[in-house]
Design an enzyme around this catalytic site. Structure first.
Site, PDB file in Angstrom:
ATOM      1  N   SER A   1      23.644   3.337  40.692  1.00 23.12           N
ATOM      2  CA  SER A   1      23.908   4.718  40.307  1.00 23.12           C
ATOM      3  C   SER A   1      24.177   4.860  38.809  1.00 23.12           C
ATOM      4  O   SER A   1      24.735   3.959  38.180  1.00 23.12           O
ATOM      5  CB  SER A   1      25.133   5.207  41.092  1.00 23.12           C
ATOM      6  OG  SER A   1      25.566   6.452  40.621  1.00 23.12           O
TER       7      SER A   1
ATOM      8  N   TYR B   1      21.219  10.510  37.381  1.00 23.65           N
ATOM      9  CA  TYR B   1      21.660  11.894  37.522  1.00 23.65           C
ATOM     10  C   TYR B   1      21.300  12.557  36.205  1.00 23.65           C
ATOM     11  O   TYR B   1      21.854  12.187  35.156  1.00 23.65           O
ATOM     12  CB  TYR B   1      23.171  11.962  37.739  1.00 23.65           C
ATOM     13  CG  TYR B   1      23.612  11.811  39.176  1.00 23.65           C
ATOM     14  CD1 TYR B   1      22.994  12.549  40.183  1.00 23.65           C
ATOM     15  CD2 TYR B   1      24.651  10.972  39.516  1.00 23.65           C
ATOM     16  CE1 TYR B   1      23.404  12.427  41.511  1.00 23.65           C
ATOM     17  CE2 TYR B   1      25.069  10.844  40.839  1.00 23.65           C
ATOM     18  CZ  TYR B   1      24.433  11.574  41.829  1.00 23.65           C
ATOM     19  OH  TYR B   1      24.846  11.451  43.135  1.00 23.65           O
TER      20      TYR B   1
ATOM     21  N   THR C   1      17.567  11.499  41.106  1.00 25.04           N
ATOM     22  CA  THR C   1      18.143  12.202  42.266  1.00 25.04           C
ATOM     23  C   THR C   1      18.001  13.702  42.040  1.00 25.04           C
ATOM     24  O   THR C   1      18.475  14.235  41.033  1.00 25.04           O
ATOM     25  CB  THR C   1      19.618  11.786  42.457  1.00 25.04           C
ATOM     26  OG1 THR C   1      19.624  10.383  42.755  1.00 25.04           O
ATOM     27  CG2 THR C   1      20.274  12.539  43.594  1.00 25.04           C
TER      28      THR C   1
ATOM     29  N   LYS D   1      14.423  11.081  44.564  1.00 22.44           N
ATOM     30  CA  LYS D   1      15.325  10.888  45.714  1.00 22.44           C
ATOM     31  C   LYS D   1      15.960  12.213  46.099  1.00 22.44           C
ATOM     32  O   LYS D   1      16.599  12.859  45.267  1.00 22.44           O
ATOM     33  CB  LYS D   1      16.420   9.881  45.346  1.00 22.44           C
ATOM     34  CG  LYS D   1      17.498   9.730  46.400  1.00 22.44           C
ATOM     35  CD  LYS D   1      18.463   8.614  46.057  1.00 22.44           C
ATOM     36  CE  LYS D   1      19.520   8.417  47.115  1.00 22.44           C
ATOM     37  NZ  LYS D   1      20.601   9.396  47.052  1.00 22.44           N
TER      38      LYS D   1
ATOM     39  N   HIS E   1      21.216  12.774  50.941  1.00 21.96           N
ATOM     40  CA  HIS E   1      22.404  12.274  50.240  1.00 21.96           C
ATOM     41  C   HIS E   1      23.470  11.844  51.257  1.00 21.96           C
ATOM     42  O   HIS E   1      24.667  12.006  51.026  1.00 21.96           O
ATOM     43  CB  HIS E   1      22.952  13.366  49.318  1.00 21.96           C
ATOM     44  CG  HIS E   1      23.417  12.866  47.978  1.00 21.96           C
ATOM     45  ND1 HIS E   1      22.672  12.983  46.830  1.00 21.96           N
ATOM     46  CD2 HIS E   1      24.566  12.250  47.602  1.00 21.96           C
ATOM     47  CE1 HIS E   1      23.353  12.471  45.811  1.00 21.96           C
ATOM     48  NE2 HIS E   1      24.500  12.004  46.255  1.00 21.96           N
TER      49      HIS E   1
HETATM   50  C1  LIG Z   1      30.291   7.029  48.387  1.00 20.55           C
HETATM   51  C2  LIG Z   1      28.884   7.452  48.111  1.00 20.55           C
HETATM   52  C3  LIG Z   1      28.456   7.630  46.811  1.00 20.55           C
HETATM   53  C4  LIG Z   1      27.142   8.018  46.550  1.00 20.55           C
HETATM   54  N1  LIG Z   1      26.731   8.125  45.238  1.00 20.55           N
HETATM   55  C5  LIG Z   1      25.443   8.428  44.991  1.00 20.55           C
HETATM   56  C6  LIG Z   1      24.970   8.431  43.649  1.00 20.55           C
HETATM   57  O1  LIG Z   1      25.704   8.152  42.708  1.00 20.55           O
HETATM   58  N2  LIG Z   1      23.674   8.751  43.435  1.00 20.55           N
HETATM   59  C7  LIG Z   1      22.803   9.037  44.468  1.00 20.55           C
HETATM   60  O2  LIG Z   1      21.632   9.328  44.238  1.00 20.55           O
HETATM   61  N3  LIG Z   1      23.233   9.020  45.753  1.00 20.55           N
HETATM   62  C8  LIG Z   1      24.504   8.706  46.041  1.00 20.55           C
HETATM   63  N4  LIG Z   1      24.912   8.632  47.337  1.00 20.55           N
HETATM   64  C9  LIG Z   1      23.946   8.854  48.443  1.00 20.55           C
HETATM   65  C10 LIG Z   1      23.285   7.525  48.859  1.00 20.55           C
HETATM   66  O3  LIG Z   1      22.404   7.074  47.875  1.00 20.55           O
HETATM   67  C11 LIG Z   1      22.468   7.683  50.155  1.00 20.55           C
HETATM   68  O4  LIG Z   1      21.562   8.748  50.025  1.00 20.55           O
HETATM   69  C12 LIG Z   1      23.304   7.900  51.417  1.00 20.55           C
HETATM   70  O5  LIG Z   1      24.563   7.275  51.327  1.00 20.55           O
HETATM   71  C13 LIG Z   1      22.544   7.354  52.617  1.00 20.55           C
HETATM   72  O6  LIG Z   1      23.216   7.628  53.803  1.00 20.55           O
HETATM   73  P1  LIG Z   1      24.147   6.587  54.595  1.00 20.55           P
HETATM   74  O7  LIG Z   1      25.421   6.496  53.818  1.00 20.55           O
HETATM   75  O8  LIG Z   1      24.310   7.259  55.917  1.00 20.55           O
HETATM   76  O9  LIG Z   1      23.427   5.261  54.697  1.00 20.55           O
HETATM   77  C14 LIG Z   1      26.232   8.250  47.625  1.00 20.55           C
HETATM   78  C15 LIG Z   1      26.680   8.060  48.939  1.00 20.55           C
HETATM   79  C16 LIG Z   1      27.977   7.657  49.189  1.00 20.55           C
HETATM   80  C17 LIG Z   1      28.395   7.439  50.614  1.00 20.55           C
END
Ligand SMILES: Cc1cc2nc3c(=O)[nH]c(=O)nc-3n(C[C@H](O)[C@H](O)[C@H](O)COP(=O)(O)O)c2cc1C
Length: 364
Positions: free
Chosen positions: A112, A136, A162, A234, A258
């Site tokens: 990230s 981002y 994203t 994404k 997300h």
């Molecule tokens: C704690 C947390 C932080 C996240 N931070 C980002 C991020 O910084 N950038 C991003 O594109 N997606 C972020 N996501 C989304 C994840 O990339 C992903 O799409 C999602 O967690 C997938 O679902 P799952 O947790 O059910 O496997 C985050 C998800 C979580 C749980």
């Protein structure tokens, strides 16, 4: 593999519950929570249960090969770590632990913009590991250029933009827990890097998300023009946007809501994966994330046309439980289970998985 101590999560089923005991409640609320009252978050996992796997038997599956290519790069399995902010809040090993575990197992990880560790350190500890940088979009364009140049220099092999966060969603659980991601948590890539906007705020009779315009398709063109890295979008959830992704020269799409953390009410990712694959299929690579928990989920997603699946929360659970060692163990368990499931389904390679492997419960 696990050293002298007994494993901290003997099976994958125990992982989440053990992790919940290791993380401070406000950080747990941040990880576990979704947008609104979490309808979309819940639907991701549920969607996988709508599909059954139709195994074939009496096929020699004595050797199973999970290897595949993602944007031309060899990986050990069609499973990657989704980008997640602030690994350091969960365990001091942070992104470095994930980077070492993934590099060791030749698995892709996406890091990230809001990583706790600087991207240069992530690259240094896992130099052989396939790694993509998640952006981002920053309100000031030059800030994007600086981040992308750093990612290129540090050997990241793709840029994941994203696109589902013009503004951070209202997340009840996060509000209740008081995890303020913009104020208190240090960002490894430097103090100049901004998290997505919170808001909107009232601006007279309309609502404003901030001074700078939010990213558009034109931003994607501009980002493409300043990098030699392939661009992956994404957060695509519709056929229409998949078509635009092709037109705007994306190399890949990650079908994602997300993890249910943005628009509550958005579809489960598995529900829209088929239409996106149909629209974009051979023009670019389509991956999916959200609710992938077990090998059967991996097989279903592949059968519906995904090149690979991203794993979010479970990686943070494993990191919370046992740092780098936990992540290593988790990834080993999931890939082993996937190899086993592939054999049980009567397939020897990822390439042998096609739509005949699954059936929708309603259609049976
Ligand atoms: C704690 C947390 C932080 C996240 N931070 C980002 C991020 O910084 N950038 C991003 O594109 N997606 C972020 N996501 C989304 C994840 O990339 C992903 O799409 C999602 O967690 C997938 O679902 P799952 O947790 O059910 O496997 C985050 C998800 C979580 C749980």
């Amino acid at each position: 593999m696990d050293g002298p101590n007994p494993p901290t999560f003997p099976t994958l089923s125990e992982l989440e519950a053990v992790a919940a005991t290791k993380v401070r409640p406000r950080v747990w609320g941040y990880i576990a929570g979704g947008a609104g009252d979490e309808r979309t978050a819940r639907s991701n996992e549920r969607a996988f249960r709508q599909w059954v796997i139709r195994p074939r038997v009496l096929i020699d599956v004595s050797e199973v090969d999970l290897r595949t290519r993602l944007l031309g790069q060899r990986v050990a399995a069609p499973i990657f770590v989704a980008p997640m902010a602030y690994h350091g809040e969960v365990h001091p090993d942070g992104e470095a632990g994930v980077a070492r575990a993934c590099a060791e197992q030749s698995l892709l990880a996406v890091y990230s913009t809001l990583s706790s560790a600087p991207m240069e350190e992530i690259a240094r500890v896992g130099p052989s590991g396939p790694r993509w940088f998640q952006l981002y979009v920053q309100p000031e364009f030059e800030a994007n250029r600086r981040l992308i140049e750093r990612a290129e220099r540090a050997g990241f092999q793709a840029l994941v933009v994203t696109v589902d966060v013009p503004v951070l969603a209202v997340r009840d659980r996060q509000e209740q827990g008081g995890f303020a991601i913009d104020a208190t948590v240090p960002i490894g890539n430097g103090p100049g890097v901004l998290p997505p906007r919170r808001g909107p705020t009232r601006g007279g009779s309309t609502f404003r998300l901030g001074e700078a315009p939010s990213p558009t398709w034109k931003t994607i063109d501009e980002l493409r023009s300043i990098t030699r890295l392939p661009v992956v979008l994404k957060g695509i959830l519709s056929r229409e946007d998949a078509r635009l992704a092709v037109t705007h020269g994306a190399a890949g799409i990650i079908v994602s809501n997300h993890g249910g953390r943005q628009l509550d009410g958005a579809p489960a990712t598995l529900e829209v994966l088929p239409e996106i694959v149909e629209e974009a299929g051979s023009s670019l690579e389509v991956c999916v994330d959200g609710g992938v928990r077990r090998a059967s989920d991996v097989l279903v997603a592949l059968a519906l046309g995904a090149h690979a699946v991203g794993i979010g929360r479970p990686v943070l659970w494993a990191l919370a439980v046992d740092g780098e060692r936990g992540v290593r163990r988790y990834l080993e368990m999931l890939t082993l289970e996937t190899a086993s499931a592939l054999a049980l389904a009567g397939r020897r390679t990822v390439g042998e998985v096609d739509s005949s492997l699954v059936a929708h419960r309603e259609w049976m």
